[in-house]
Design an enzyme around this catalytic site. Structure first.
Site: not given
Ligand code: 13P
Length: 251
Positions: A9, A11, A96, A98, A168, A174, A214
């Protein structure tokens, strides 16, 4: 048999030339390799068509990170599921955390997006996961169950069987703070048990459930060795070819 999937992803990272270069680099790195998983790369909308066109290894599918909850029309700035499909993308990441948090995506909105994604023969990678305070209160199972009950558990068996689920935990995204292998396995086994209850054992056994948060080249082998972890949804570590390919090869 369910598929193993390693999905990146990206982003809101990479300009078009940067994204195209990364996609080609990954494509070259996996060309001719004997892999035990399907690779998906989730790019910004503007990259989808160029990336889908540029891939030639036959091992990588492309995903959008979102789509509109409307079919078409006067929705300035939105991108429909049909438009995503027309780029050559095969998956759409939906729900997601976010998007739920920053863009106020409710279960109702997500139900519309899942339905449109499926109507356009795209595969939703449906995300769920709890915030830190919920984990601290040890109520994560009820939280995730409600997210699923309000959305994808309302689908027909035929439609649910097309989905990929990604768990997640928000506190692990992150942050460098991965869920322990035990925590991830426990939640994914719990999600699979809910699918058994709702749709039966066969559909549950065939549903790919991914862990995200992560996940990196170091922790992927242990995570992917768990019986209910069918792969990863990878953020930061999907932005570098070497890191991402190492995760792919953890299977
Ligand atoms: P990270 O791997 O940067 O923690 O992000 C995970 C994520 O949100 C994937 O959709």
């Amino acid at each position: 048999m369910r598929k193993n999937i390693v999905a990146g992803n990206w982003k809101m990272n990479k300009t078009l030339p940067e994204g195209l270069a990364l996609a080609k680099e990954i494509d070259n790195a996996v060309k001719g390799e004997n892999l035990n998983c399907e690779i998906v790369i989730g790019t910004p909308f503007i990259h989808l068509a160029s990336v889908a066109d540029a891939l030639s290894s036959g091992k990588i599918a492309v995903a959008a990170q979102n789509c509109a909850d409307k079919i078409s029309g006067a929705y300035t700035g939105e991108v429909s599921a049909a438009q995503v499909k027309s780029t050559g993308a095969e998956y759409v990441i939906l729900g997601h955390s976010e998007r739920r948090e920053y863009y106020h995506e409710t279960s109702e909105i997500l139900n519309a997006k899942v339905a449109l994604t499926l109507e356009n023969q795209l595969i939703p990678i449906y995300c769920c996961g709890e915030p830190k305070q919920v984990r601290e209160a040890n109520t994560q199972n009820a939280y995730v169950k409600r997210q699923l009950d309000e959305t994808v558990f309302n689908l027909s068996e035929v439609d649910f069987a097309k989905l990929v689920i990604a768990y997640e935990p928000i506190w692990a995204i992150g942050t460098g703070l991965t869920a322990t292998t035990e925590q991830a396995q426990e939640m994914l086994a719990y999600i699979r048990s809910l699918i058994v209850e709702k749709f039966g054992k066969q559909i549950a056994e065939n549903t790919s459930i991914l862990y995200g948060g992560s996940c990196n080249a170091k922790n992927a082998p242990e995570l992917f060795a768990q019986p209910d972890i069918d792969g990863g949804l990878i953020g930061g570590a999907s932005l570098k070819c070497d890191d991402f390919v190492q995760i792919v090869k953890a299977f």
